[in-house]
Design a protein around this motif. Structure first.
Motif, mmCIF file in Angstrom:
data_model
loop_
_atom_site.group_PDB
_atom_site.id
_atom_site.type_symbol
_atom_site.label_atom_id
_atom_site.label_comp_id
_atom_site.label_asym_id
_atom_site.label_seq_id
_atom_site.Cartn_x
_atom_site.Cartn_y
_atom_site.Cartn_z
ATOM 1 N N LYS A 32 59.623 -69.464 1.777
ATOM 2 C CA LYS A 32 58.891 -69.953 2.855
ATOM 3 C C LYS A 32 57.909 -68.431 2.419
ATOM 4 C CE LYS A 32 61.080 -72.858 5.366
ATOM 5 N NZ LYS A 32 60.611 -74.593 5.964
ATOM 6 N N ALA A 33 57.054 -69.220 2.934
ATOM 7 C CA ALA A 33 55.987 -67.825 2.881
ATOM 8 C C ALA A 33 55.284 -68.105 4.051
ATOM 9 C CB ALA A 33 55.026 -68.415 1.452
ATOM 10 N N GLU A 34 54.464 -66.536 4.087
ATOM 11 C CA GLU A 34 52.793 -66.925 5.781
ATOM 12 C C GLU A 34 51.639 -65.525 5.026
ATOM 13 O OE1 GLU A 34 53.469 -65.458 9.689
ATOM 14 O OE2 GLU A 34 56.031 -65.568 8.859
ATOM 15 N N MET A 35 51.176 -65.896 5.860
ATOM 16 C CA MET A 35 49.774 -64.962 5.029
ATOM 17 C C MET A 35 50.073 -63.335 6.199
ATOM 18 S SD MET A 35 48.025 -66.001 2.176
ATOM 19 C CE MET A 35 47.447 -64.288 2.212
ATOM 20 N N LYS A 36 49.959 -62.195 5.959
ATOM 21 C CA LYS A 36 49.987 -60.700 7.015
ATOM 22 C C LYS A 36 49.014 -60.623 6.044
ATOM 23 C CE LYS A 36 54.677 -61.362 9.065
ATOM 24 N NZ LYS A 36 55.874 -60.956 9.181
ATOM 25 N N PHE A 67 54.808 -71.949 5.958
ATOM 26 C CA PHE A 67 54.777 -72.773 4.984
ATOM 27 C C PHE A 67 55.805 -72.498 3.726
ATOM 28 C CE2 PHE A 67 51.169 -70.123 3.167
ATOM 29 C CZ PHE A 67 51.285 -70.324 2.582
ATOM 30 N N ASP A 68 56.058 -74.748 3.611
ATOM 31 C CA ASP A 68 57.236 -74.017 2.298
ATOM 32 C C ASP A 68 55.579 -74.003 1.539
ATOM 33 O OD1 ASP A 68 58.833 -75.181 3.633
ATOM 34 O OD2 ASP A 68 58.897 -76.921 3.371
ATOM 35 N N CYS A 69 56.544 -73.426 0.115
ATOM 36 C CA CYS A 69 56.203 -72.811 -1.284
ATOM 37 C C CYS A 69 57.377 -73.173 -1.982
ATOM 38 C CB CYS A 69 55.246 -70.894 -1.416
ATOM 39 S SG CYS A 69 56.972 -69.878 -1.183
ATOM 40 N N ILE A 139 55.765 -63.950 -10.993
ATOM 41 C CA ILE A 139 56.220 -65.283 -10.212
ATOM 42 C C ILE A 139 54.805 -65.280 -10.183
ATOM 43 C CG2 ILE A 139 57.588 -65.384 -7.898
ATOM 44 C CD1 ILE A 139 59.595 -63.296 -8.419
ATOM 45 N N ASN A 140 54.537 -67.118 -10.436
ATOM 46 C CA ASN A 140 53.948 -67.316 -9.734
ATOM 47 C C ASN A 140 54.024 -69.017 -8.156
ATOM 48 O OD1 ASN A 140 54.028 -68.761 -12.960
ATOM 49 N ND2 ASN A 140 51.548 -67.860 -11.748
ATOM 50 N N VAL A 141 53.128 -68.861 -7.442
ATOM 51 C CA VAL A 141 53.966 -68.874 -5.631
ATOM 52 C C VAL A 141 52.884 -70.343 -6.229
ATOM 53 C CG1 VAL A 141 54.242 -69.404 -3.741
ATOM 54 C CG2 VAL A 141 54.335 -67.231 -5.174
ATOM 55 N N TYR A 142 53.678 -71.969 -5.655
ATOM 56 C CA TYR A 142 52.517 -72.853 -5.086
ATOM 57 C C TYR A 142 53.150 -72.925 -3.961
ATOM 58 C CZ TYR A 142 52.654 -72.914 -10.225
ATOM 59 O OH TYR A 142 52.013 -72.719 -11.544
ATOM 60 N N ASN A 143 52.196 -73.645 -3.189
ATOM 61 C CA ASN A 143 51.856 -74.282 -1.872
ATOM 62 C C ASN A 143 52.892 -75.358 -2.517
ATOM 63 O OD1 ASN A 143 51.829 -76.303 0.374
ATOM 64 N ND2 ASN A 143 49.288 -74.983 0.788
ATOM 65 N N LYS A 144 54.013 -76.106 -1.487
ATOM 66 C CA LYS A 144 55.001 -77.079 -1.862
ATOM 67 C C LYS A 144 54.178 -78.638 -0.898
ATOM 68 C CE LYS A 144 59.531 -79.153 -1.362
ATOM 69 N NZ LYS A 144 60.407 -79.324 -0.519
ATOM 70 N N GLU A 145 53.236 -78.155 -0.605
ATOM 71 C CA GLU A 145 52.300 -79.668 -0.286
ATOM 72 C C GLU A 145 51.581 -79.780 -0.775
ATOM 73 O OE1 GLU A 145 49.953 -80.817 4.403
ATOM 74 O OE2 GLU A 145 51.058 -78.692 4.429
#
Length: 154
Positions: A32-36, A67-69, A139-145
């Motif tokens: 789970k990710a969030e912009m802060k 959001f899901d990541c 680590i790479n992070v992807y937006n799951k959607e």
């Protein structure tokens, strides 16, 4: 994706490219990710990570709310310690596969499994407690959607 081989390997533009390139295949862990405050804050079975704005791509991210990541790490970028290490993730060995010049170790954190690749021959017992050392910068992070890259490995 049109890029140099190293850029393609280190920062695949989407989950399809990430999963296609590399042997053994890249680890994909849900989160789970969030912009802060302009930073990307991610939580998963690998723990919590905060990534600075300069590591983020221009890909659209939800401006509020979780959001899901998907977190992606190459197996050779995960080191294993038999002793506790500050900042390392306690995990258990699910499987260990000697492969001649390398050993592929399946590790388990919570319900998620991921691979580590060690050069040389190493022996681990099933259910042995070890510590996974994961360099957050790799680590790479992807937006799951959208499946698009939102945090680059540096």
């Amino acid at each position: 994706q049109v890029a140099t081989p190293m850029e393609l390997y280190n920062n695949p533009i989407d989950l399809e490219a990430a999963d296609f390139i590399g042997n053994p295949r890249i680890n994909l862990v849900p989160g789970k990710a969030e912009m802060k405050d302009g930073q990307l804050v991610v939580k998963s079975e690998l723990g919590g990570h905060t990534f600075p704005a300069e590591h983020l791509t221009k890909e659209q991210k939800p401006s509020s709310g979780e959001f899901d990541c998907v977190l992606a790490m190459r197996p050779e970028q995960i080191l294993i310690s038999r002793e506790p290490v500050e900042g390392a993730l306690p995990v258990t060995v699910y499987a260990s596969q000697p492969a001649g010049s390398e050993t592929i170790v399946t590790l388990k954190a919570g319900e998620d499994e991921f691979l580590s690749k060690e050069l040389g021959q190493a022996h681990y017992d099933i259910d042995q407690k070890v510590w996974a050392i994961i360099d957050q910068d790799k680590i790479n992070v992807y937006n799951k959607e959208t499946t698009r890259l939102i945090k680059r490995a540096v």
